[in-house]
Structures are given as structure tokens and as C-alpha cells.
Motif scaffolding. Structure first.
Motif, short mmCIF file in Angstrom:
data_model
loop_
_atom_site.label_atom_id
_atom_site.label_comp_id
_atom_site.label_asym_id
_atom_site.label_seq_id
_atom_site.Cartn_x
_atom_site.Cartn_y
_atom_site.Cartn_z
N VAL A 486 0.83 -1.12 0.04
CA VAL A 486 -0.10 0.01 0.22
C VAL A 486 0.85 1.26 0.05
O VAL A 486 1.88 1.41 0.80
CB VAL A 486 -0.85 0.15 1.29
N THR A 487 1.01 2.03 -1.08
CA THR A 487 1.54 3.33 -1.15
C THR A 487 1.00 4.32 -1.63
O THR A 487 -0.17 4.48 -2.16
CB THR A 487 2.88 3.02 -2.23
N TYR A 488 1.62 5.80 -1.21
CA TYR A 488 1.37 6.80 -1.71
C TYR A 488 2.54 7.60 -1.72
O TYR A 488 3.49 7.64 -0.69
CB TYR A 488 0.32 7.52 -0.75
N GLU A 489 2.54 8.64 -2.66
CA GLU A 489 3.84 9.41 -2.69
C GLU A 489 3.38 11.08 -2.98
O GLU A 489 2.21 11.36 -3.67
CB GLU A 489 4.94 9.12 -3.61
N LEU A 515 6.34 16.82 2.98
CA LEU A 515 5.93 15.78 1.94
C LEU A 515 5.86 14.41 2.92
O LEU A 515 4.72 13.91 2.51
CB LEU A 515 6.81 15.65 0.80
N ALA A 516 6.46 14.31 4.03
CA ALA A 516 6.32 12.98 4.83
C ALA A 516 5.05 13.11 5.69
O ALA A 516 4.39 12.22 5.76
CB ALA A 516 7.53 12.95 5.78
N GLU A 517 4.51 14.47 5.80
CA GLU A 517 3.35 14.69 6.55
C GLU A 517 2.09 14.35 5.55
O GLU A 517 1.23 13.78 6.26
CB GLU A 517 3.33 15.78 7.26
N GLN A 518 2.28 14.75 4.54
CA GLN A 518 1.24 14.48 3.54
C GLN A 518 1.09 13.17 3.20
O GLN A 518 -0.05 12.53 3.22
CB GLN A 518 1.54 15.40 2.22
N VAL A 519 2.15 12.47 3.00
CA VAL A 519 2.17 10.93 2.81
C VAL A 519 1.54 10.15 4.11
O VAL A 519 0.55 9.31 3.92
CB VAL A 519 3.33 10.42 2.51
N VAL A 524 -1.66 6.56 7.17
CA VAL A 524 -1.84 6.24 8.71
C VAL A 524 -3.27 6.03 9.01
O VAL A 524 -4.24 6.73 8.46
CB VAL A 524 -1.29 7.36 9.70
N ALA A 525 -3.61 4.84 9.47
CA ALA A 525 -5.02 4.41 9.78
C ALA A 525 -4.93 3.21 11.01
O ALA A 525 -4.00 2.52 11.22
CB ALA A 525 -5.55 3.63 8.70
N PRO A 526 -6.00 3.42 11.89
CA PRO A 526 -5.91 2.42 12.87
C PRO A 526 -5.78 0.94 12.33
O PRO A 526 -6.51 0.52 11.55
CB PRO A 526 -7.47 2.71 13.37
N GLY A 608 5.66 6.57 0.43
CA GLY A 608 5.49 5.77 1.79
C GLY A 608 4.80 4.23 1.59
O GLY A 608 4.07 4.39 0.41
N ARG A 609 5.37 3.50 2.20
CA ARG A 609 4.79 2.04 2.04
C ARG A 609 4.41 1.44 3.27
O ARG A 609 5.03 1.56 4.26
CB ARG A 609 5.98 1.31 1.42
N GLN A 610 3.24 0.65 3.03
CA GLN A 610 2.99 -0.22 4.00
C GLN A 610 3.06 -1.84 3.42
O GLN A 610 2.42 -1.87 2.03
CB GLN A 610 1.32 -0.11 4.62
N PRO A 611 3.46 -2.74 4.02
CA PRO A 611 3.52 -4.38 3.31
C PRO A 611 2.08 -4.70 2.84
O PRO A 611 1.22 -4.77 3.68
CB PRO A 611 4.22 -5.03 4.41
N GLY A 612 2.22 -5.19 1.53
CA GLY A 612 1.08 -6.01 1.30
C GLY A 612 1.07 -7.46 1.67
O GLY A 612 1.99 -7.76 2.40
N ALA A 613 0.42 -8.28 1.17
CA ALA A 613 0.62 -9.52 1.45
C ALA A 613 1.83 -10.18 0.96
O ALA A 613 2.25 -9.70 -0.31
CB ALA A 613 -0.69 -10.45 0.85
#
Length: 699
Positions: A486-489, A515-519, A524-526, A608-613
Motif C-alpha cells: 500500500v503506497t502513496y507519494e 511531504l512526509a506529513e502529507q504521505v 496512517v490508519a487504525p 510511503g509504503r505499508q507491506p502487502g500480502a
């Protein structure tokens, strides 16, 4: 196939919509289940729901989706009615464009129709200079004339692009607020929010593309969300990372290469396991029903910020994919000069190739492969009743062409396959040889429903000596969707030389923080992991008109003030390493480097990256080489026009790790067919991937 997963979701479904089939990979309780259904072009969500119902996916499974809605809208010119509102005196920026000529020596070149007609290129009285200073404040009263046109012309979407708004976005924000007040239902794409980077034409074109497709994509994703109920949904971006529905709907232009990006992610991940390397050097070859997508991965996923769609530049970062109109459904014809041509026109999902029996009458690549015996009609899609192939219909479609060429039907079919192969060979050379890479040093990873059919011929033409076929190549793009992070830039223009930046890092670090705060706000989510951030720089030699992207800061988390995380010495060291990398990349791509020249940092990006499966394919013990237990009969296959060869037919589901074979032979499975010519030797590895080696290189 059993697979463990590190994903926080118990169940995941990857869904890739192609031109002919919609592919599903369901990760359930550590197992992968695959399914293919016919694509429904009139509404892709119809085919998606049909596939989910056929699989019996639970109501709580999360969905990762690759869509072609944005791509099709642009290629077919059926997007929203769009207007451009820009600075007074600059309404013709789309028409002027650049001086690039797509066909250098063609005397008469016809321009593609503009996404925004001249009557809807509107102006606002305002002006900002190249330093971000206001020369003329926005005159809101002048917007009333634009509003009147928008109402009279029933405009659905507006691209709002003011000159130098990436330096001074206040005018765009003020105009956007006014338009939302006057026209509450209109869709707005604001350049300073979408792409706050310099280059007026590229920023305008990207914002217009977003405005053009955004209403369609938002409506489609809304329908899909309603149909899927409570299932969480995220969508693949062109960059190879997935994003949530809300952001995908707002920035629809990020989805233009949604599906193909999933295939590259899947191929790269499979190659890491099969080749036992964290940085495999591969060329991906994705041949579907409508087109072929190729990409070169030199140990990393390839990125570019210089994409193009519908004749317009698209400045969003994406995987570096080259696409040609050669797929299984590509239509073959003989032109007025008697030359055999294949594509780019496609029979698509409806009516499809003639052999599908759905009313298609024109010869396609799939019909040619069936006539040549390279497809087994009884084994197609696992021999299920979903779709059966009709050899007689394929021969009927090819006969008029064979008669026109005065050859046999088999010779005409062979010619179709050879022309398609030549088109795909040129595509691979485009991403390799023309970029300074030798394809002989790379492994070919074919996938898509038709990729393994043509892999050996393509590798032989390019001098490649190793081919890797994943366990489920026909649905690899859908599998890649599950694997995608899961990414956004976010980005901003810098336009400062390295010499200036290294003397004063305050501005650079402030940009990093913003930029880091925008990403983070997006990711960021619960219940989700803290995103890992990285920074990239686009650089050039001063005076150049193009940039190269280089790594800057590899990884950091915004869990403390940036000054604490990234002190000056670390940022300076990272900046110096990025410049060194830029010189090396420039030398590799263009043959030279000007290491004494001034390097200019054009753009700063934070990803920004969060790991997928990450399905973990368990390694199995290697058994005996003998593959006779997987024999499924024999087939008559034409490798030349003279006469067919009688070759053994194998069922891939019955092949075991350690099995070896020598070509020529055919290997059939539910989602594709593998044609192995006589130059290749096959072995099945511990993860059920197939390796093909040229006989003189076979182990």
C-alpha cells in the motif's frame, strides 16, 4: 497451492480486469485459488461480481483491484466533458505542447484530438512570476464568465491550472473554492494539489487527464464498492502500489497503468523466490488478449515519471512499461501491398477470437495458435464448460487470408505468429537494448494467458538463455495485486543546484518534513502498520531538459521530529550519494557523465509504503527427474510450415518438483499453455516454478 501470508487480512482477493478475461486470485487460509471469467466491457464490475460469486468469496475478504477504466476512457476518447481554466494568455498550452514530433520524417502529421476542445479552454485574470511572487492578484469577478460557459456547455469536470501555482498555490485554492460554491456538483482537479511540480505543459496535461477520467473512475469505484458490500477495497496504481478507494477516486490519473503494474510486482516477487535473489535481473513479458506489456527490472522494479497516454504526457510516477498492440485477440490482416499485419486492433472479449464461437469471424493470434496445434482445445481453461475452442471456426477465419497469400492455412497461421513475435521482440529491445541493457544477461519471465505460448520463440530471437514460468502465469497480474504494498507519494519542485543545497539544508529538510506529513495523512490508519518512508531526487545537469531519478534517503519513519531522525550530516551524506548515483545512471543510460558539471535537483519525492500480502510458497523436496507421470497424450504441432511434429503433451498439475523434460513439448494448465521448442530443457523447482534453459546451458 499452499501459501503462508504475513498480511493482516485473513482473506485477500486480487482481481485484474483484462481485455478478454478478468482474473482472480483468492488467498484463503494459506491457499491460492485461481479463476478466470470473461470480461464485461460495458461494466467491468459485472464480471467482477460474477467471478466472486463463482469462487464463493466470503463477505469479509479484502479486495485489491487492477482496473482499465481510466486507460480505456483515454484511449477511446469517452471521458467526461472537461474544461481547462488557466492563467489569462495561456489557454493554448495544450495545443502548443512541445516541439516533439512522434514521426520525425513524416511530412504530414495529424494531431490527435484534444481532451479539451478550444471552446472550453478558459482563462482567469491572475499572474504569478517564476519566483512565486504575485504580479496580478486573482480577479474573482473574471471567473463569472467561465462559470457561465461551464453551465451552458454542461461541463462535468474542470482542470484548474495556473502558471507557477506550484510556487504560489493560493490563487488556485481561491478559484477552486469559488467554483465549488457556484457549481457544487462539478468535479475539480487542482494542479497544485495533484502535481505541484514545474513544467507548465506536463503539469497542465496531467491535470487535464485526471479531470477527464476522474468522474468515470469515481462512478465506477462507487458502483463497485456498493456491489462488494462491506469488503475493504483498494486499487492498484500505475506506480506498482495500491491505495484506498477515496484517494484512487480523487486522483484517477494514477490508475492509468493499474493492471500491468500488478504483473510486474508479481513477476519480480516470484523471481526473487525462484532465483534465490533479492535483486533478480528479469525482463517481464505479459501477453494478454489485447496487448503485450514488457518491462526490464535491473534488480529493482523500474520506475519512470515520464509516461504518456493518449498522446499527452502523464507526470505521475509509474512502473516503466512499454506496451504494444499484440495480444491473443489481435486481428491479422493483409494490407493493400500484400503485407501481413497483426494488430493493434483486437477482437477483445466480445466477440473475441473466431475459435471462441461468439460471432467473431476475423483471424487472430489465438486462432493461429489453435490451428498450429499449440493450444489444446480440450484443455483450455482446464477443460471446463466456461469456454471451449472450436478448431473448425479458427480454420474458417484463416482460410480467406491463406487464399489471398496463396499459402496453406497452417502457413498463414505460422506467419501470424511470427509477425506477432517480431512486434513483441521490438518491444523488448525498446526497454533493453535502447536503454543500454543487454537482454542476454536477463531472465525472461512470461505471463498472461498467452505469454508462455510465445516465450521460447521470443527468447531465441533475443539470445536469452533462461526463462522462468511462474506456477500461475495466466493470473500473475492478479497475484501481484495481492503482493503489492500500500503506497502513496507526494512531490515538490526544488530547482536548486547541489552546490547550493549542500551549503544550506534547511529548505531541503523542510520539504522532506512537509511531504512526509502529507504521505502519512493518507496512509496512517487504525490497525495498520506505520508507513516506511523513503525519499527520491530527480536530477539533471544544469541546462538539460530531462531528469533522472536517484535514491536519496532509503527508509525512515516519522515517529520523532525530523531533525532528530535526519540530522544534517546524514542528509548531506545521502545527498552526496544520490549525486554519485545520478552520474552513474547518466553514464549507463547516455554513455557519458559530466562529473565536474553542476548538478541540479529538480524534484523531491517522498514515498510511503505499508507491506502487502507476501504469500510464502513452501519449498518442497525435489523428486526424480522422470516426468512420465504427467503425460497427457500427444499433439500435432507445427513449428515450421512443412509438416507437424508429434510432440508429448503434459499436464502441469501433475508435474512434480525435480521433474525435467526436453523440448519440443507442450505443457497445459488451467490458465495458460507453455510451448517448449527443441532448443530448450525444462526443470521444475522446489516452488513449482518452471525453468527453461537453452540445451547447451542446461544443468
Amino acid at each position: 497451492m499452499n501459501a503462508g501470508s504475513k498480511s493482516p487480512e485473513a482473506e485477500l482477493v486480487g482481481i485484474d480486469v483484462g481485455g478478454t478475461f478478468t482474473d482472480f486470485v483468492w488467498l484463503r487460509e494459506g491457499r491460492l485459488v485461481v479463476q478466470k471469467v470473461s470480461t464485461t466491457p460495458e461494466d467491468q464490475s459485472t464480471g467482477i461480481l460474477a467471478g466472486i460469486d463463482a469462487l464463493g468469496v466470503s463477505e469479509h475478504a479484502a479486495v485489491v483491484h487492477g482496473t482499465t477504466v481510466a486507460t480505456n476512457a483515454l484511449l477511446e476518447y469517452r471521458g467526461a466533458r472537461t474544461a481547462l481554466l488557466t492563467t489569462e494568455g495561456f489557454a493554448d498550452v495544450l495545443a502548443i505542447g512541445r516541439q516533439n514530433r512522434p514521426h520525425l520524417y513524416r511530412l504530414g502529421q495529424q494531431r490527435r484530438p484534444s481532451l479539451v476542445p478550444e471552446s472550453l479552454r478558459l482563462e482567469a485574470a491572475e499572474r504569478v512570476d517564476a519566483e512565486g511572487r504575485v504580479l496580478k492578484p486573482l480577479d474573482v469577478a473574471t471567473l463569472d464568465a467561465a462559470v457561465a460557459v461551464l453551465i451552458a456547455e454542461e461541463v462535468e469536470s474542470v482542470a484548474l491550472v495556473f502558471l507557477f501555482s506550484f510556487l504560489h498555490p493560493a490563487h488556485e485554492r481561491e478559484a477552486a473554492a469559488y467554483l465549488r460554491t457556484r457549481l457544487p456538483g462539478i468535479h475539480l482537479s487542482v494542479s497544485s494539489q495533484l502535481l505541484p511540480e514545474y513544467r507548465e505543459y506536463e503539469r497542465t496535461a496531467t491535470t487535464v487527464i485526471n479531470a477527464y477520467v476522474q468522474p468515470l473512475v469515481a462512478n465506477y469505484l462507487g458502483r463497485l464498492k456498493s456491489a462488494l458490500g462491506d469488503r475493504p477495497v483498494r486499487v492498484m496504481q500505475s506506480s506498482g502500489g495500491a491505495i484506498g478507494l477515496e484517494k484512487a477516486a480523487a486522483q484517477a490519473a494514477r490508475l492509468v497503468l493499474s493492471g500491468p503494474a500488478g504483473g510486474i510486482v508479481g513477476a519480480f516477487d516470484v523471481a526473487r523466490t525462484a532465483m534465490q535473489s533479492e535483486a533478480p535481473q528479469i525482463i517481464t513479458f505479459d501477453m494478454g488478449g489485447t496487448s503485450t506489456d514488457v518491462a526490464l527490472c535491473p534488480g529493482v522494479l523500474p520506475r519512470t515519471s515520464e509516461g504518456e497516454i493518449a498522446g499527452l504526457p502523464l507526470r505521475f510516477p509509474s512502473t516503466a512499461i512499454h506496451t504494444v498492440g499484440a495480444g491473443g485477440g489481435s486481428i491479422a490482416s493483409v494490407d493493400a501491398g500484400g503485407v501481413l499485419r497483426v494488430g493493434p486492433e483486437s477482437a477483445g472479449a466480445v466477440p473475441g477470437p473466431a475459435c471462441y464461437g461468439r460471432g467473431g469471424a476475423l483471424p487472430t493470434v489465438t486462432d493461429a495458435n489453435l490451428v498450429l496445434g499449440r493450444l489444446d482445445a480440450a484443455a483450455f481453461l482446464g477443460g471446463t464448460a466456461t469456454l471451449s475452442l472450436n478448431l473448425d471456426l479458427a480454420r474458417q477465419a484463416l482460410k480467406p487470408m491463406a487464399d489471398k497469400l496463396n499459402v496453406t492455412i497452417e502457413a498463414a497461421a505460422l506467419g501470424i505468429v511470427q509477425v506477432a513475435n517480431a512486434t513483441m521482440e521490438r518491444a523488448v529491445r525498446k526497454v533493453s537494448v535502447e536503454k543500454g541493457y543487454d537482454p542476454r544477461n536477463y531472465t525472461l519471465v512470461p505471463f498472461g494467458g498467452a505469454g508462455p505460448l510465445h516465450a521460447c520463440a521470443l527468447a531465441e530471437a533475443l539470445g536469452m538463455r533462461h526463462i522462468l514460468i511462474p506456477r500461475y502465469p495466466g493470473v500473475l497480474s492478479a497475484l501481484g495485486l495481492l503482493m503489492a504494498d500500500v503506497t502513496y507519494e507526494s512531490s515538490q519542485s526544488v530547482l536548486q543546484t547541489y552546490q547550493v543545497l549542500r551549503e544550506d539544508l534547511v529548505g531541503l529538510k523542510a520539504g522532506l518534513l512537509a511531504l512526509a506529513e502529507q504521505v502519512q495523512q493518507v496512509l496512517v490508519a487504525p490497525g495498520k502498520e506505520e508507513p516506511v518512508l523513503s525519499a527520491l531526487l530527480e536530477m539533471r545537469y544544469r541546462g538539460q531538459g530531462y531528469e533522472i531519478e536517484a535514491g536519496f534517503i532509503a527508509a525512515f519513519e516519522l515517529t520523532a521530529p525530523l531533525d532528530t531522525l535526519l540530522d544534517d550530516s546524514y542528509v548531506l551524506e545521502s545527498l552526496q550519494e544520490a549525486v554519485t548515483s545520478f552520474h552513474a545512471l547518466h553514464r549507463q543510460r547516455y554513455g557519458y557523465a559530466l562529473e565536474d558539471d553542476r548538478v541540479e535537483v529538480v524534484t523531491l519525492r517522498v514515498v510511503g509504503r505499508q507491506p502487502g500480502a507476501r504469500p510464502e510458497l513452501p519449498a518442497m523436496s525435489l523428486g526424480a527427474p522422470d516426468a512420465s507421470g504427467a503425460m497427457a497424450g500427444n499433439a500435432r504441432v507445427w513449428f515450421g510450415a512443412a509438416q507437424p511434429d508429434i510432440v508429448p503433451l503434459y499436464d502441469r498439475n501433475r508435474l512434480q518438483p525435480g521433474n525435467t523434460l526436453s523440448g519440443p513439448t507442450i505443457v497445459c494448465q488451467y490458465d495458460t499453455t507453455l510451448v517448449i521448442s527443441g532448443l530448450w530443457r525444462m526443470e521444475v523447482d522446489a516452488h513449482n516454478s518452471i525453468h527453461l534453459w537453452r540445451e547447451d546451458d542446461a544443468l
